[in-house]
Write a protein that holds these residues in place. Structure first.
Motif, mmCIF file in Angstrom:
data_model
loop_
_atom_site.group_PDB
_atom_site.id
_atom_site.type_symbol
_atom_site.label_atom_id
_atom_site.label_comp_id
_atom_site.label_asym_id
_atom_site.label_seq_id
_atom_site.Cartn_x
_atom_site.Cartn_y
_atom_site.Cartn_z
ATOM 1 N N ASP A 183 0.896 -1.146 -0.409
ATOM 2 C CA ASP A 183 0.368 0.242 0.002
ATOM 3 C C ASP A 183 0.711 1.561 0.538
ATOM 4 O O ASP A 183 2.022 1.754 0.672
ATOM 5 N N LYS A 184 0.774 2.417 -0.662
ATOM 6 C CA LYS A 184 2.152 3.315 -1.601
ATOM 7 C C LYS A 184 1.188 3.838 0.086
ATOM 8 O O LYS A 184 2.140 5.331 0.792
ATOM 9 N N ARG A 185 0.422 4.615 0.119
ATOM 10 C CA ARG A 185 0.128 5.174 1.490
ATOM 11 C C ARG A 185 0.350 5.180 2.660
ATOM 12 O O ARG A 185 0.576 5.751 3.339
ATOM 13 N N PHE A 186 0.596 3.735 2.867
ATOM 14 C CA PHE A 186 0.749 2.189 4.227
ATOM 15 C C PHE A 186 2.518 2.884 3.937
ATOM 16 O O PHE A 186 3.500 3.145 4.828
ATOM 17 N N GLN A 187 3.426 3.187 3.329
ATOM 18 C CA GLN A 187 4.561 2.982 2.423
ATOM 19 C C GLN A 187 5.015 4.437 2.714
ATOM 20 O O GLN A 187 6.500 4.487 3.435
ATOM 21 N N LYS A 188 4.392 5.374 3.221
ATOM 22 C CA LYS A 188 4.842 6.734 3.384
ATOM 23 C C LYS A 188 5.316 6.958 5.026
ATOM 24 O O LYS A 188 5.413 8.017 5.313
ATOM 25 N N ASN A 189 4.679 6.345 5.786
ATOM 26 C CA ASN A 189 4.733 5.883 7.030
ATOM 27 C C ASN A 189 6.116 6.073 7.344
ATOM 28 O O ASN A 189 5.958 4.492 7.337
ATOM 29 N N ILE A 190 7.101 7.080 7.053
ATOM 30 C CA ILE A 190 8.776 5.983 7.677
ATOM 31 C C ILE A 190 8.587 5.931 8.716
ATOM 32 O O ILE A 190 10.027 5.112 8.737
ATOM 33 N N TYR A 191 8.121 6.211 9.988
ATOM 34 C CA TYR A 191 7.686 5.273 11.658
ATOM 35 C C TYR A 191 7.688 4.432 11.901
ATOM 36 O O TYR A 191 8.206 3.772 12.749
ATOM 37 N N ASN A 192 7.177 3.155 10.721
ATOM 38 C CA ASN A 192 6.696 1.792 11.331
ATOM 39 C C ASN A 192 7.613 1.374 10.813
ATOM 40 O O ASN A 192 7.955 1.029 9.542
#
Length: 507
Positions: free
Chosen positions: A346-355
Motif C-alpha cells: 500500500d503506497k499510502r502505508f509506505q509513506k509512514n517512515i516510522y513504522n
C-alpha cells in the motif's frame, strides 16, 4: 393405473440433475424408514429426498414444502404422490440434527470428486456472520454480569457483617460468594424464626421483625446470584449471548447490502470451504472471530475425508501464530495471509517512515531507521503464551546510543528511546506465506479466493435469500446451514450438467 408424472417434467428440469446427483444414495441410512406402524406413515427416506430438492430450489419453509407436494408435479413425483403434511416433514427433520454431517459430506463429496472431478487439495476458506432468530435487544453481556456481581459481593459482605454484629453469628466475610451460601443463610434465618415463634408477615403496611427483614435481604441476594451464575454458565467462554437463542453470540455485523446495518446483533459465525465452486466443508461456530475456528474446521475435514487439504487459502483473519504452527505440524502449506500482508504494497502505508515494516535491513538482518541508525543492540526476550498455549518469544532491540541526539525522536516514539521487537519464528512463517503467494499459482489462488468463496456467500444470501436463521439452538442452526450449503451444491451441479449438455450438442 396412476399417471406417470415424469412424462410431464421437462428434460432440462433441475429435478433430473438432483436425481442424478443423489443416485445410489440410500436415504434410509440417515433417517428411520418408517415413523410408526400407522398405515398412513410416510417413508422418511422419501421425505428426506423431497426435502433436499426443496432446499436446492431455495424453499426452506416446511409449510411451503408441504404445499408444493400437493400442487407441483415434480414434488408429487418425488413424494410418490403421497402429499405429506407439514408435520411429516417436521418429524423427519428432528432426526436430521444427528445425521446432517453424514448427509452433507456424503453427497457433497460425491458431487465434487465423482461427478465434477474437483481438485479438493485446493480449498478457499472464509466465514460470514448470519443473524440468529433473536431480536437485537435480547443481549446479555458477560462484562456487565461480572461488574454487577462484584458490586453485589460488596453489599453481601456489609450485610453479613451487620448480621454477625447484631445477632452474634459468625458467618465468614469473603471476596466472592455463591448462591448456595446465601441459600444456607436464608434457611437458617427461617428456622430461627420458626423455632422462636416469630410471626412472618407479608404485604405493605405490616411491620416485619428485624430478623425477617434480614431474611428478605439475603433471599434477594440468593435470587440475584442464581441469575448471574445461570447466565455465566450459559455463556461459558463467550462474552455474550441472547435471551431468545442461548447459543447465539452478539457480534458486530458489517454494513453491507445484506444486513443494511452495522450494529451488534445475535449471530452465528458460518464457515465454508469451496473447491471449484462446490462447498466441501462447512460448519457453524459461536466465536465472532475467524482465527479460533481454523483448527477445528480443518480437523473436521480430516475426520470426514481422511486427509488434510494441501492448499487451504484464506484471508488475514486466519493467519495467526497458532494456526501457522498447526499447518506446519500437519504438512499443510502456508497460504493464509497475515494481518499486514496487504499493507506492505500500500503506497499510502509506505509513506509512514516510522513504522518498522517500512525500514530497510542491513546485510546482517538488523533494521535501519529513517535517520540511518542501526538497531542491533539486543535488550531482552519477551515471553508470552498464545491462546493455544504455544510459547511466543519476541526479542527487543534498540540503537546503541539509545537514540540520543536524534532530531526525529518525538515523532518516532513517545518513550525516551525507540525499541523494536523481532519475532524470528513468526517472520519465518510470514516469509513462507510471501513465497507461496508470490508464485503464479499463488497469485491465481488469491484471485480465485475472492471469486469462489465470496461468490458462494453471495449466492446463498442473495439468490437463496438466506440472511437469517429460522431455527434456534446450535444443533438446529447447524442443520439448517448445512442443508442450505447442500442445496447450493446441488444447484451448482445442475448448472454444470447443463453446460456439459450444451457442449455435447455443439460437438
Amino acid at each position: 393405473m396412476p399417471l406417470d408424472l415424469s412424462i410431464s417434467i421437462d428434460k432440462d428440469d433441475p429435478m433430473w440433475s438432483f436425481l442424478e446427483a443423489v443416485e445410489g444414495v440410500n436415504f434410509s441410512n440417515y433417517v428411520k424408514s418408517i415413523r410408526s406402524n400407522n398405515t398412513h406413515s410416510h417413508d422418511r427416506g422419501m421425505l428426506l429426498k423431497t426435502f433436499l430438492f426443496a432446499f436446492m430450489e431455495g424453499h426452506r419453509s416446511l409449510s411451503e414444502i408441504a404445499h408444493l407436494c400437493k400442487v407441483d408435479t415434480r414434488y408429487l413425483y418425488l413424494s410418490n404422490q403421497e402429499k405429506p403434511s407439514f408435520m411429516a416433514f417436521q418429524r423427519m427433520t428432528q432426526e436430521l440434527t444427528e445425521s446432517i454431517d453424514d448427509i452433507f459430506f456424503d453427497i457433497s463429496h460425491h458431487i465434487a470428486q465423482d461427478l465434477m472431478l474437483c481438485d479438493t487439495d485446493v480449498q478457499y476458506i472464509d466465514g460470514t456472520k448470519i443473524e440468529a432468530n433473536a431480536h437485537k435487544n435480547s443481549f446479555v453481556y458477560k462484562r456487565r454480569i461480572i461488574n454487577a456481581e462484584e458490586r453485589l459481593f460488596s453489599r453481601i459482605s456489609e450485610s453479613i457483617l451487620r448480621l454477625n454484629v447484631h445477632h452474634g453469628y459468625n458467618y465468614p466475610i469473603k471476596q466472592t460468594y455463591a448462591a448456595v451460601e446465601m441459600g444456607y443463610i436464608c434457611q437458617y434465618l427461617m428456622e430461627t424464626m420458626v423455632s422462636n415463634n416469630i410471626e412472618i408477615k407479608y404485604g405493605i403496611g405490616n411491620r416485619k421483625s428485624e430478623i425477617q427483614r434480614e431474611y428478605d435481604v439475603f433471599l434477594g441476594y440468593y435470587g440475584k446470584l442464581m441469575e448471574y451464575e445461570y447466565w455465566l454458565n450459559v455463556m461459558g467462554k463467550r462474552n455474550s449471548c441472547s435471551k431468545v437463542d442461548l447459543d447465539a453470540t452478539f457480534m458486530a455485523t458489517k454494513w453491507d447490502y445484506y444486513n443494511q446495518s452495522g450494529i451488534t446483533r445475535a449471530c452465528y459465525n458460518c464457515q465454508i470451504a469451496v473447491s471449484d465452486g462446490i462447498i466441501i466443508n462447512s460448519n457453524v461456530y459461536q466465536t465472532p472471530g475467524d482465527t479460533m475456528t481454523w483448527q477445528d474446521f480443518i480437523e473436521r475435514y480430516k475426520e470426514r475425508t481422511g486427509s488434510y487439504p494441501r492448499w487451504p487459502v484464506a484471508d488475514a483473519g486466519y493467519g495467526s501464530y497458532d494456526n501457522y504452527f498447526f499447518n506446519i505440524a500437519r504438512g499443510i502449506e502456508l497460504v493464509q495471509k497475515y494481518s499486514m500482508y496487504g499493507k506492505k504494497e500500500d503506497k499510502r502505508f509506505q509513506k509512514n517512515i516510522y513504522n518498522v515494516l517500512n525500514w530497510k535491513e542491513n546485510e546482517e538482518g538488523y533494521k535501519i531507521c529513517p535517520c540511518g541508525r542501526v538497531f542491533d543492540q539486543y535488550g531482552r526476550d519477551k515471553y508470552r503464551n498464545t491462546l493455544q498455549n504455544n510459547l511466543m518469544i519476541t526479542q527487543l532491540y534498540s540503537e546503541k546510543e539509545h537514540c540520543e541526539g536524534c532530531e526525529k525522536l518525538k515523532e518516532c516514539t513517545k518513550g525516551s528511546y525507540r525499541q523494536i521487537g523481532k519475532n524470528t519464528v513468526m517472520e519465518e512463517f510470514q516469509k513462507e506465506v510471501d513465497k507461496n503467494l508470490s508464485t503464479e499459482e499463488g497469485k491465481e489462488m488469491k484471485r480465485q479466493r475472492g471469486i469462489q468463496v465470496e461468490g458462494a456467500f453471495g449466492v446463498i444470501k442473495q439468490d437463496f435469500k438466506f440472511t437469517r436463521f429460522s431455527r434456534k439452538g446450535m444443533k438446529n442452526v447447524k442443520m439448517e446451514f448445512l442443508l442450505v450449503c447442500l442445496g447450493y451444491n446441488l444447484k451448482k451441479y445442475h448448472l454444470f450438467r447443463q453446460r456439459q449438455s450444451k457442449q455435447t450438442v455443439k460437438a
